[in-house]
Enzyme design. Sequence first.
Site, PDB file in Angstrom:
ATOM      1  N   ARG A  66       4.216  47.143 -44.424  1.00 49.26           N
ATOM      2  CA  ARG A  66       4.493  48.279 -45.024  1.00 49.26           C
ATOM      3  C   ARG A  66       4.879  48.431 -46.210  1.00 49.26           C
ATOM      4  O   ARG A  66       4.131  49.265 -47.093  1.00 49.26           O
ATOM      5  CB  ARG A  66       5.927  48.894 -44.048  1.00 49.26           C
ATOM      6  CG  ARG A  66       5.637  49.652 -43.137  1.00 49.26           C
ATOM      7  CD  ARG A  66       6.737  49.454 -42.005  1.00 49.26           C
ATOM      8  NE  ARG A  66       7.036  48.131 -41.743  1.00 49.26           N
ATOM      9  CZ  ARG A  66       6.277  47.664 -40.557  1.00 49.26           C
ATOM     10  NH1 ARG A  66       5.715  48.656 -39.735  1.00 49.26           N
ATOM     11  NH2 ARG A  66       6.474  46.260 -40.431  1.00 49.26           N
ATOM     12  N   THR A  67       5.728  47.656 -47.036  1.00 48.05           N
ATOM     13  CA  THR A  67       6.181  47.467 -48.210  1.00 48.05           C
ATOM     14  C   THR A  67       4.510  47.453 -49.376  1.00 48.05           C
ATOM     15  O   THR A  67       4.306  48.212 -50.286  1.00 48.05           O
ATOM     16  CB  THR A  67       6.987  46.426 -48.745  1.00 48.05           C
ATOM     17  OG1 THR A  67       8.151  46.737 -47.992  1.00 48.05           O
ATOM     18  CG2 THR A  67       7.410  46.843 -50.077  1.00 48.05           C
ATOM     19  N   LYS A  95      -1.513  25.467 -57.142  1.00 44.28           N
ATOM     20  CA  LYS A  95      -1.896  24.492 -57.975  1.00 44.28           C
ATOM     21  C   LYS A  95      -0.314  24.047 -58.830  1.00 44.28           C
ATOM     22  O   LYS A  95      -0.327  23.135 -59.910  1.00 44.28           O
ATOM     23  CB  LYS A  95      -2.842  24.775 -59.276  1.00 44.28           C
ATOM     24  CG  LYS A  95      -4.342  25.202 -58.575  1.00 44.28           C
ATOM     25  CD  LYS A  95      -5.112  25.615 -59.735  1.00 44.28           C
ATOM     26  CE  LYS A  95      -6.439  26.193 -59.113  1.00 44.28           C
ATOM     27  NZ  LYS A  95      -7.191  26.908 -60.353  1.00 44.28           N
ATOM     28  N   ARG A 116       7.198  40.630 -54.474  1.00 42.77           N
ATOM     29  CA  ARG A 116       7.971  40.144 -53.305  1.00 42.77           C
ATOM     30  C   ARG A 116       7.921  38.669 -53.424  1.00 42.77           C
ATOM     31  O   ARG A 116       6.675  38.075 -53.174  1.00 42.77           O
ATOM     32  CB  ARG A 116       7.613  40.544 -51.929  1.00 42.77           C
ATOM     33  CG  ARG A 116       7.933  39.985 -50.931  1.00 42.77           C
ATOM     34  CD  ARG A 116       7.771  40.599 -49.497  1.00 42.77           C
ATOM     35  NE  ARG A 116       8.386  42.002 -49.336  1.00 42.77           N
ATOM     36  CZ  ARG A 116       8.613  42.675 -48.126  1.00 42.77           C
ATOM     37  NH1 ARG A 116       8.043  42.251 -47.049  1.00 42.77           N
ATOM     38  NH2 ARG A 116       9.310  43.825 -48.316  1.00 42.77           N
ATOM     39  N   HIS A 144      16.332  44.482 -51.674  1.00 42.05           N
ATOM     40  CA  HIS A 144      15.015  45.370 -51.545  1.00 42.05           C
ATOM     41  C   HIS A 144      15.392  47.088 -51.904  1.00 42.05           C
ATOM     42  O   HIS A 144      15.290  47.810 -51.432  1.00 42.05           O
ATOM     43  CB  HIS A 144      14.925  45.195 -50.021  1.00 42.05           C
ATOM     44  CG  HIS A 144      13.102  45.736 -49.727  1.00 42.05           C
ATOM     45  ND1 HIS A 144      12.341  46.335 -50.426  1.00 42.05           N
ATOM     46  CD2 HIS A 144      12.636  45.613 -48.332  1.00 42.05           C
ATOM     47  CE1 HIS A 144      11.170  46.401 -49.714  1.00 42.05           C
ATOM     48  NE2 HIS A 144      11.434  46.280 -48.586  1.00 42.05           N
TER      49      HIS A 144
HETATM   50  C1  NCD Z   1      12.275  44.424 -44.288  1.00 45.56           C
HETATM   51  C2  NCD Z   1      12.108  43.547 -45.264  1.00 45.56           C
HETATM   52  O1  NCD Z   1      11.138  42.889 -45.764  1.00 45.56           O
HETATM   53  O2  NCD Z   1      13.000  43.078 -45.722  1.00 45.56           O
HETATM   54  N1  NCD Z   1      10.895  45.182 -44.014  1.00 45.56           N
HETATM   55  C3  NCD Z   1      10.213  45.993 -44.737  1.00 45.56           C
HETATM   56  O3  NCD Z   1      10.202  45.907 -46.109  1.00 45.56           O
HETATM   57  N2  NCD Z   1      10.063  47.292 -44.231  1.00 45.56           N
HETATM   58  C4  NCD Z   1      12.956  44.240 -43.068  1.00 45.56           C
HETATM   59  C5  NCD Z   1      12.476  43.034 -42.296  1.00 45.56           C
HETATM   60  O4  NCD Z   1      11.656  42.287 -42.509  1.00 45.56           O
HETATM   61  O5  NCD Z   1      13.139  42.959 -41.408  1.00 45.56           O
END
Ligand code: NCD
Length: 318
Positions: A66-67, A95, A116, A144
Amino acid sequence: MGMTIDSMNNPFFQQDILSSEQYTKDNLNILVKVSHQMKEVVEKHGSLDLLKGKLITALFYEPSSRTFASFVAAIQRLGGGFIPLQGITYSSVTKGETLEDTVRTFACYSDAVVIRHPEVGSAKKAAAASTVPVINAGDGVGEHPTQSLLDYYTIVERFGKIDGLTISMVGDLLNGRTIHSLIKLVSLYPSVKINLVSPEILKLPEVILDKIKKKVKIFVTDRLDSVIAKSDVVYVTRVQKERFTDLNLYEKLKHYYIVTPQLLKKAKKSTIIMHPLPRVGEISADVDSDPRSVYIKDQMRNGVYTRMALLSLILSRN
Ligand code: NCD
């Protein structure tokens, strides 16, 4: 189309987004307003060209559906281009390149870097090395902040406010970065009441609790059924398997809470059920059709609109 926030009033221009502590009530109002405009434009026209000529790197060292995809959708609906790096297997990280060098590279190729990474503080580290804005899309068990923005927008869209709401945060409060970011955001509103619902060993970290308990009323419990009737928002999270060293412990905890239609009989008609997703059993599938569930349609769509708002504010002055 009236999308004018003048430069004096755009606090996001060329800024990094590393923690939800950066959001203030005033700049949240701007984000909500612009997100709403983005929603209207997308519904009417599909896209616009605010980011025409801009390139954004999406540098993802941890799994994401999703993100990652909502950032890509947001960029493309704004007419921008992107450099997708998902999974480090094919990049120079294997590497032995440092995070700083990798980020310096993409800062040369693009106008912003969305990152991320499994380490807490990685986004901050990346920002220190980068000459372009860095957006934290999840730094391990840290924060997040763009998820909290879409969560915030979803709550405001439904209730018209945050003030006065009772918000129950459920599940892995220890490791859930979406919780860490959202809780800081909603505690900007002193009349909010927060129920922290988790098993003892997945309690919210003390550092965060200490910060928020000075600001809002907090109630700590391990019983979801004891708070559900009074909640306006029930924010459910997955037990974060990838943060456990003891998988037997994970197995014992993963279904500590399961939201079912039976349980929701106790909830108000106006209550909303949220989840950042992915879910792995903590909300049963037969809850999806309940009109109080907003995790499928509202939260996911709002993820695109709020990220469009944020990116356009960061990358265009007006
Ligand atoms: C979340 C995350 O990656 O922190 N997912 C997201 O970004 N929608 C929540 C999760 O992974 O549980």
